[in-house]
Design an enzyme around this catalytic site. Structure first.
Site, short mmCIF file in Angstrom:
data_model
loop_
_atom_site.label_atom_id
_atom_site.label_comp_id
_atom_site.label_asym_id
_atom_site.label_seq_id
_atom_site.Cartn_x
_atom_site.Cartn_y
_atom_site.Cartn_z
N GLY A 29 1.08 -23.56 -3.35
CA GLY A 29 0.16 -23.06 -2.34
C GLY A 29 0.24 -23.76 -1.00
N CYS A 237 -2.81 8.65 -11.39
CA CYS A 237 -1.66 9.11 -10.61
C CYS A 237 -1.43 10.61 -10.86
CB CYS A 237 -0.42 8.31 -10.99
SG CYS A 237 1.09 8.92 -10.21
#
Lengths: 289, 256
Positions: A29, A237
């Site tokens: 990070g 979808c």
């Protein structure tokens, strides 16, 4: 092939980038500065991601490039061609076949394996940037772990919109230490940041590289009474019928007709090849014609 | 009784020029100290050294921390010092714009310090913000407005709320009433005085307005050219000034 060094960048540059990548992996990070090079494409088109990909590619690799989940958009096609030409590596559109995947704005729906590397193109790596314009100050905030300001942004969201309205580039805390911008992926993808593959983030203009090693803890920031929610369009979808994938919404006519379809084109076509059909989809054989 | 803040032979130089030098003072809990002097006398330099914004060249600034008693804030590590400055200390700037986030709502401004010390419950943060806005006489319906939509006096009150929300023990104020018109100044002073008494705050107030220190300060320090030239109880210094400069300062105030 004799015109370019393997993968365009010279070996010294690739070594420099690899050092930055290794440091980034060692400190999950943390934004590692690196000497970003001019690339033969404009800033904002993935110069950071391309440099990271160039540094990790080997001649045996198979490369996949996606832009907003799709393999066939301009950005994805041109970067894929770039590496075909300068590195001569195999390319693919299938997530499972790729060993290196460069992405913009999405994580593939298919879970990645330990032998795969996901490279992100990052426009603005600093999660605190829009709240604190000074780089000196944001670096200090990272080093001293002063992240209260990040919650101020979420607070503002709730006070203005009644909910955390940040839908993409949703800030995360990596391994309990650094707050990181996961690049502009939808927050739907945030839970997938804890994965088996290696994730590398390259920001070319801002000259930063950061990384998430495999199986690293990645926590999306939130409030106790407004917990993080990975949101998506409440729909299936229309092409493949998938209910668990992130959807794009397309306006298809002047009457407000709309179609929802998987943003991950490979996921969608794989499912359709397996025979799944959505509400407005047709079997894949006819589509191919 | 341990002093809350103990300053010993503090000095700060800007190259060859003196910022402030040979400053020593003890501030006890619940006490308000005023620092007056003309422009360039080193008041703000001193205040910034005390609040950790500037590093003094010499001397010690010891603060009575909750955990370990008196600690020198000059030599303590930066994370510790910054932790102090967002919990036990507060700093009220002359210009509210320097102390506020102008692109964040009033509620966010007040909540920032709470979130900086790990408050993670939105409802609780908001309730606290509403409570504090009320205490500084900003109505609840302004909570989601940005400070840019506020008047100068409201911005200053918002800055005070934002600073006091974590219950600090020591407040640094740099000309808190500067740039405000007199009636707004009077209300602000009234508010500050009641908050200081209610919360038993200790404060160091830098100002060139003698009326402010007359109202707020228990003790007074007069500075000139970087040196402290006179100290004492406020009324004593103002009513019976000993040093020539203090006499000049006191007699310069316009009588209406």
């Amino acid at each position: 092939m004799s015109d370019y060094n393997f993968a365009y960048l010279d070996e010294q540059t690739k070594r420099m980038i690899r050092r930055a990548i290794l440091k980034g992996l060692a400190i999950p990070g943390y934004q590692v500065p690196f000497a970003s090079r001019e690339m033969p494409m404009p800033y904002g088109w993935g110069t950071g991601g391309v440099q990271v990909s160039a540094a990790v590619l080997t001649p045996e690799d198979t490369l996949k490039v996606i832009d907003q989940g799709a393999d066939d958009t301009t950005n994805a096609v041109s970067i894929r061609r770039f590496f075909e030409k300068t590195a001569g590596v195999q390319v693919t559109e299938a997530t499972t076949d790729a060993s290196v995947i460069q992405t913009r704005h999405r994580i593939p729906e298919q879970d990645l394996r330990a032998d795969q590397i996901l490279v992100y193109q990052v426009p603005i790596p600093e999660p605190l940037r829009f709240l604190e314009p000074s780089e000196v100050e944001t670096r200090k905030m990272h080093s001293l772990e002063e992240y209260g300001l990040m919650h101020v942004k979420l607070y503002e969201d709730i006070s203005q919109h009644g909910d955390i309205a940040t839908a993409y580039a949703y800030p995360v805390k990596v391994e309990g230490r650094y707050v990181m911008d996961p690049s502009p992926i939808p927050k739907f993808d945030n839970p997938k940041l804890e994965m088996a593959g290696i994730q590398l983030f390259g920001a070319g203009r801002e000259q930063r590289i950061y990384a998430i090693p495999p199986y690293t803890q990645v926590v999306s920031l939130d409030f106790d009474d407004y917990p993080f929610q990975a949101s998506k369009a409440d729909h299936a979808c229309d092409l493949c019928g998938a209910k668990d994938s992130y959807l794009d919404e397309l306006i298809v006519d002047d009457q407000g007709g709309r179609v929802f379809m998987c943003s991950d084109t490979d996921y969608c076509s794989t499912r359709r090849a397996q025979g799944h059909v959505g509400a407005q989809g047709s079997p894949i054989q006819e589509d191919a014609a | 009784m341990t002093p809350l803040l103990q300053v010993e032979n503090l000095a700060k130089f800007y190259g060859p020029r003196i910022g402030c030098t040979d400053v020593s003072l003890d501030l006890y809990p619940g006490e308000v100290m005023g620092i007056v002097g003309e422009s360039g006398s080193g008041k703000s330099t001193l205040l910034n050294c005390l609040a950790g914004h500037l590093t003094p060249d010499r001397g010690a600034v010891r603060f009575d921390t909750r955990a370990d008693g008196l600690r020198d804030t000059v030599t303590m590590s930066e994370p510790e010092r910054r932790m102090l400055s967002r919990t036990d200390w507060a700093f009220v700037h002359q210009h509210a714009r320097d102390g506020l986030r102008m692109n964040v709502s009033a509620g966010g401004n007040v909540g920032e310090r709470l979130m900086a010390v790990n408050a993670r419950h939105y409802g609780a943060i908001r309730d606290e913000a509403i409570d504090w806005l009320g205490r500084v006489e900003i109505t609840e319906d302004r909570i989601d407005d940005r400070p840019t939509a506020f008047s100068g006096g409201m911005q200053q009150r918002l800055q005070i709320a934002r600073n006091l929300v974590t219950g600090p023990r020591l407040v640094f104020m740099d000309e808190p009433t500067g740039g405000l018109d007199v009636s707004v100044q009077a209300r602000l002073l009234d508010l500050l005085r009641s908050l200081v008494r209610e919360m038993n705050l200790s404060a160091i107030i830098v100002t060139h307005d003698l009326a402010v220190v007359r109202l707020l300060a228990d003790r007074l320090m007069v500075m000139k050219d970087g040196h402290v030239i006179e100290t004492g109880l406020t009324d004593q210094v103002l009513d019976d000034p000993q040093h020539a400069y203090t006499q000049l300062l006191v007699s310069s105030v316009l009588q209406v």
